[in-house]
Write a protein that holds these residues in place. Structure first.
Motif, PDB file in Angstrom:
ATOM      1  N   ASN A   1       0.854  -1.190   0.000  1.00  0.00           N
ATOM      2  CA  ASN A   1       0.000   0.000   0.000  1.00  0.00           C
ATOM      3  C   ASN A   1       0.886   1.234   0.000  1.00  0.00           C
ATOM      4  O   ASN A   1       1.838   1.332   0.764  1.00  0.00           O
ATOM      5  CB  ASN A   1      -0.906  -0.002   1.242  1.00  0.00           C
ATOM      6  CG  ASN A   1      -1.707   1.288   1.329  1.00  0.00           C
ATOM      7  OD1 ASN A   1      -1.409   2.167   2.138  1.00  0.00           O
ATOM      8  ND2 ASN A   1      -2.682   1.426   0.465  1.00  0.00           N
ATOM      9  N   LEU A   2       0.559   2.155  -0.880  1.00  0.00           N
ATOM     10  CA  LEU A   2       1.267   3.442  -0.896  1.00  0.00           C
ATOM     11  C   LEU A   2       0.267   4.511  -0.494  1.00  0.00           C
ATOM     12  O   LEU A   2      -0.881   4.497  -0.960  1.00  0.00           O
ATOM     13  CB  LEU A   2       1.830   3.752  -2.285  1.00  0.00           C
ATOM     14  CG  LEU A   2       2.929   2.800  -2.789  1.00  0.00           C
ATOM     15  CD1 LEU A   2       2.349   1.701  -3.640  1.00  0.00           C
ATOM     16  CD2 LEU A   2       3.973   3.567  -3.601  1.00  0.00           C
ATOM     17  N   ALA A   3       0.684   5.410   0.385  1.00  0.00           N
ATOM     18  CA  ALA A   3      -0.230   6.450   0.850  1.00  0.00           C
ATOM     19  C   ALA A   3       0.517   7.764   1.013  1.00  0.00           C
ATOM     20  O   ALA A   3       1.715   7.781   1.320  1.00  0.00           O
ATOM     21  CB  ALA A   3      -0.848   6.035   2.185  1.00  0.00           C
ATOM     22  N   TYR A   4      -0.203   8.853   0.800  1.00  0.00           N
ATOM     23  CA  TYR A   4       0.354  10.171   1.073  1.00  0.00           C
ATOM     24  C   TYR A   4       0.468  10.320   2.579  1.00  0.00           C
ATOM     25  O   TYR A   4      -0.443   9.912   3.308  1.00  0.00           O
ATOM     26  CB  TYR A   4      -0.575  11.266   0.532  1.00  0.00           C
ATOM     27  CG  TYR A   4      -0.680  11.303  -0.972  1.00  0.00           C
ATOM     28  CD1 TYR A   4       0.229  12.037  -1.724  1.00  0.00           C
ATOM     29  CD2 TYR A   4      -1.696  10.611  -1.639  1.00  0.00           C
ATOM     30  CE1 TYR A   4       0.131  12.079  -3.104  1.00  0.00           C
ATOM     31  CE2 TYR A   4      -1.794  10.645  -3.032  1.00  0.00           C
ATOM     32  CZ  TYR A   4      -0.878  11.381  -3.750  1.00  0.00           C
ATOM     33  OH  TYR A   4      -0.968  11.427  -5.113  1.00  0.00           O
ATOM     34  N   ASP A   5       1.571  10.882   3.037  1.00  0.00           N
ATOM     35  CA  ASP A   5       1.709  11.157   4.456  1.00  0.00           C
ATOM     36  C   ASP A   5       1.054  12.510   4.718  1.00  0.00           C
ATOM     37  O   ASP A   5       1.667  13.551   4.534  1.00  0.00           O
ATOM     38  CB  ASP A   5       3.193  11.178   4.846  1.00  0.00           C
ATOM     39  CG  ASP A   5       3.378  11.394   6.337  1.00  0.00           C
ATOM     40  OD1 ASP A   5       2.371  11.646   7.034  1.00  0.00           O
ATOM     41  OD2 ASP A   5       4.522  11.312   6.812  1.00  0.00           O
ATOM     42  N   ARG A   6      -0.198  12.458   5.130  1.00  0.00           N
ATOM     43  CA  ARG A   6      -0.971  13.695   5.261  1.00  0.00           C
ATOM     44  C   ARG A   6      -0.655  14.466   6.541  1.00  0.00           C
ATOM     45  O   ARG A   6      -1.075  15.596   6.706  1.00  0.00           O
ATOM     46  CB  ARG A   6      -2.463  13.391   5.190  1.00  0.00           C
ATOM     47  CG  ARG A   6      -2.844  12.675   3.895  1.00  0.00           C
ATOM     48  CD  ARG A   6      -4.248  12.989   3.471  1.00  0.00           C
ATOM     49  NE  ARG A   6      -4.670  12.179   2.340  1.00  0.00           N
ATOM     50  CZ  ARG A   6      -4.475  12.504   1.062  1.00  0.00           C
ATOM     51  NH1 ARG A   6      -3.855  13.621   0.757  1.00  0.00           N
ATOM     52  NH2 ARG A   6      -4.877  11.708   0.087  1.00  0.00           N
ATOM     53  N   THR A   7       0.075  13.807   7.425  1.00  0.00           N
ATOM     54  CA  THR A   7       0.416  14.503   8.666  1.00  0.00           C
ATOM     55  C   THR A   7       1.568  15.467   8.416  1.00  0.00           C
ATOM     56  O   THR A   7       1.791  16.382   9.189  1.00  0.00           O
ATOM     57  CB  THR A   7       0.852  13.516   9.765  1.00  0.00           C
ATOM     58  OG1 THR A   7       2.027  12.834   9.305  1.00  0.00           O
ATOM     59  CG2 THR A   7      -0.243  12.514  10.067  1.00  0.00           C
ATOM     60  N   ALA A   8       2.272  15.229   7.319  1.00  0.00           N
ATOM     61  CA  ALA A   8       3.444  16.058   7.058  1.00  0.00           C
ATOM     62  C   ALA A   8       3.075  17.199   6.124  1.00  0.00           C
ATOM     63  O   ALA A   8       2.259  17.044   5.231  1.00  0.00           O
ATOM     64  CB  ALA A   8       4.539  15.200   6.434  1.00  0.00           C
ATOM     65  N   GLY A   9       3.691  18.324   6.327  1.00  0.00           N
ATOM     66  CA  GLY A   9       3.454  19.459   5.450  1.00  0.00           C
ATOM     67  C   GLY A   9       4.047  19.193   4.077  1.00  0.00           C
ATOM     68  O   GLY A   9       3.533  19.634   3.056  1.00  0.00           O
ATOM     69  N   ASN A  10       5.115  18.406   4.056  1.00  0.00           N
ATOM     70  CA  ASN A  10       5.819  18.094   2.817  1.00  0.00           C
ATOM     71  C   ASN A  10       4.999  17.105   1.981  1.00  0.00           C
ATOM     72  O   ASN A  10       4.788  15.972   2.375  1.00  0.00           O
ATOM     73  CB  ASN A  10       7.186  17.494   3.180  1.00  0.00           C
ATOM     74  CG  ASN A  10       7.978  17.119   1.954  1.00  0.00           C
ATOM     75  OD1 ASN A  10       7.465  17.141   0.829  1.00  0.00           O
ATOM     76  ND2 ASN A  10       9.226  16.766   2.164  1.00  0.00           N
ATOM     77  N   THR A  11       4.547  17.517   0.822  1.00  0.00           N
ATOM     78  CA  THR A  11       3.662  16.676   0.016  1.00  0.00           C
ATOM     79  C   THR A  11       4.412  15.542  -0.686  1.00  0.00           C
ATOM     80  O   THR A  11       3.800  14.715  -1.329  1.00  0.00           O
ATOM     81  CB  THR A  11       2.959  17.520  -1.056  1.00  0.00           C
ATOM     82  OG1 THR A  11       3.980  18.199  -1.801  1.00  0.00           O
ATOM     83  CG2 THR A  11       2.005  18.512  -0.443  1.00  0.00           C
ATOM     84  N   ASP A  12       5.721  15.519  -0.583  1.00  0.00           N
ATOM     85  CA  ASP A  12       6.484  14.452  -1.234  1.00  0.00           C
ATOM     86  C   ASP A  12       6.685  13.235  -0.330  1.00  0.00           C
ATOM     87  O   ASP A  12       7.302  12.259  -0.753  1.00  0.00           O
ATOM     88  CB  ASP A  12       7.853  14.976  -1.698  1.00  0.00           C
ATOM     89  CG  ASP A  12       7.724  15.840  -2.944  1.00  0.00           C
ATOM     90  OD1 ASP A  12       6.622  15.862  -3.538  1.00  0.00           O
ATOM     91  OD2 ASP A  12       8.715  16.482  -3.317  1.00  0.00           O
ATOM     92  N   ARG A  13       6.174  13.278   0.855  1.00  0.00           N
ATOM     93  CA  ARG A  13       6.338  12.111   1.742  1.00  0.00           C
ATOM     94  C   ARG A  13       5.278  11.066   1.436  1.00  0.00           C
ATOM     95  O   ARG A  13       4.098  11.385   1.276  1.00  0.00           O
ATOM     96  CB  ARG A  13       6.250  12.533   3.211  1.00  0.00           C
ATOM     97  CG  ARG A  13       7.508  13.226   3.704  1.00  0.00           C
ATOM     98  CD  ARG A  13       7.291  13.753   5.082  1.00  0.00           C
ATOM     99  NE  ARG A  13       7.430  12.688   6.072  1.00  0.00           N
ATOM    100  CZ  ARG A  13       8.502  12.581   6.854  1.00  0.00           C
ATOM    101  NH1 ARG A  13       9.486  13.446   6.767  1.00  0.00           N
ATOM    102  NH2 ARG A  13       8.585  11.610   7.725  1.00  0.00           N
ATOM    103  N   ARG A  14       5.717   9.816   1.342  1.00  0.00           N
ATOM    104  CA  ARG A  14       4.810   8.698   1.087  1.00  0.00           C
ATOM    105  C   ARG A  14       5.089   7.601   2.098  1.00  0.00           C
ATOM    106  O   ARG A  14       6.244   7.349   2.450  1.00  0.00           O
ATOM    107  CB  ARG A  14       5.049   8.097  -0.301  1.00  0.00           C
ATOM    108  CG  ARG A  14       5.020   9.101  -1.444  1.00  0.00           C
ATOM    109  CD  ARG A  14       3.597   9.552  -1.756  1.00  0.00           C
ATOM    110  NE  ARG A  14       3.508  10.189  -3.048  1.00  0.00           N
ATOM    111  CZ  ARG A  14       3.594  11.507  -3.254  1.00  0.00           C
ATOM    112  NH1 ARG A  14       3.777  12.319  -2.229  1.00  0.00           N
ATOM    113  NH2 ARG A  14       3.492  12.004  -4.471  1.00  0.00           N
TER     114      ARG A  14
END
Ligand SMILES: Nc1ncnc2c1ncn2[C@@H]1O[C@H](COP(=O)(O)OP(=O)(O)O)[C@@H](O)[C@H]1O
Ligand SMILES: [Mg+2]
Length: 174
Positions: free
Chosen positions: A128-141
């Motif tokens: 599973n790949l997911a956006y790390d929504r807790t981080a401000g940085n949108t490039d974190r997965r």
């Protein structure tokens, strides 16, 4: 002590890092297997497969199979790359010959695999790949691996070891 890894999560901070995880996975693959990926559009599934192709010694450019539905690449082992995104009915999946590739001679990577789970072998590595929504940085997965079956538990363990030992080299652009 014998332990079983039931799942493992890795956070990547850039496309380059996800590519590197894929590349390390590609390098340790020595036999046919199934990697079933799921996660929102644009999260990095194709990036991971591009990395895996590199690790498998594929020289051709890997493109998203969203419209072609599947593509084959010649590497150390052939790489079979499927994308179920545009498939809406089981009847559209059948002509792709998935079963033959699943019994084939190289790894099968499937994007949007969760759409047709009943067509997948019970032994496989789910990713599973997911956006790390807790981080401000949108490039974190967040990449979460779930192995099904002993061989896949062993594969995941090998991947985690390889990541620990090789990650730096890969990320430094080896
Ligand atoms: N950590 C990351 N991992 C993977 N891709 C990332 C990451 N950060 C940014 N990106 C970007 O997100 C996009 C992922 O696209 P793609 O792999 O085609 O997604 P998918 O196949 O899941 O729809 C690329 O444009 C890539 O550069
Ligand atoms: Mg894709």
């Amino acid at each position: 002590m014998n332990m079983i890894i039931e799942k493992a999560a890795i956070t990547t901070r850039s496309a380059k890092e996800t590519y590197a995880v894929g590349k390390i996975l590609g390098k340790i693959i020595t036999s046919p297997l199934v990697i079933a990926m799921h996660g929102e559009l644009g999260v990095g599934k194709t990036v991971l497969v591009k990395g895996a192709a590199c690790g498998l010694g594929v020289s051709e450019t890997v493109r998203s199979p969203t419209f072609t539905l599947m593509a084959t690449y010649e590497g150390r082992l052939p790489l079979y790359h499927f994308d179920f995104y545009r498939l809406t009915a089981e009847s559209e999946l059948e002509p792709l010959g998935l079963d033959e590739y699943l019994e084939g001679d190289g790894p099968v990577f499937i994007e949007w695999a969760d759409k047709f789970v009943s067509f997948l072998p019970s032994e496989r590595l789910d990713l599973n790949l997911a956006y790390d929504r807790t981080a401000g940085n949108t490039d974190r997965r967040i990449l979460t691996f779930f192995p099904h079956g002993e061989a896949y538990c062993a594969l995941l363990e090998k991947l985690l070891n390889a990541l620990e030992h090789n990650c730096k080299g890969e990320l430094d652009g080896e």
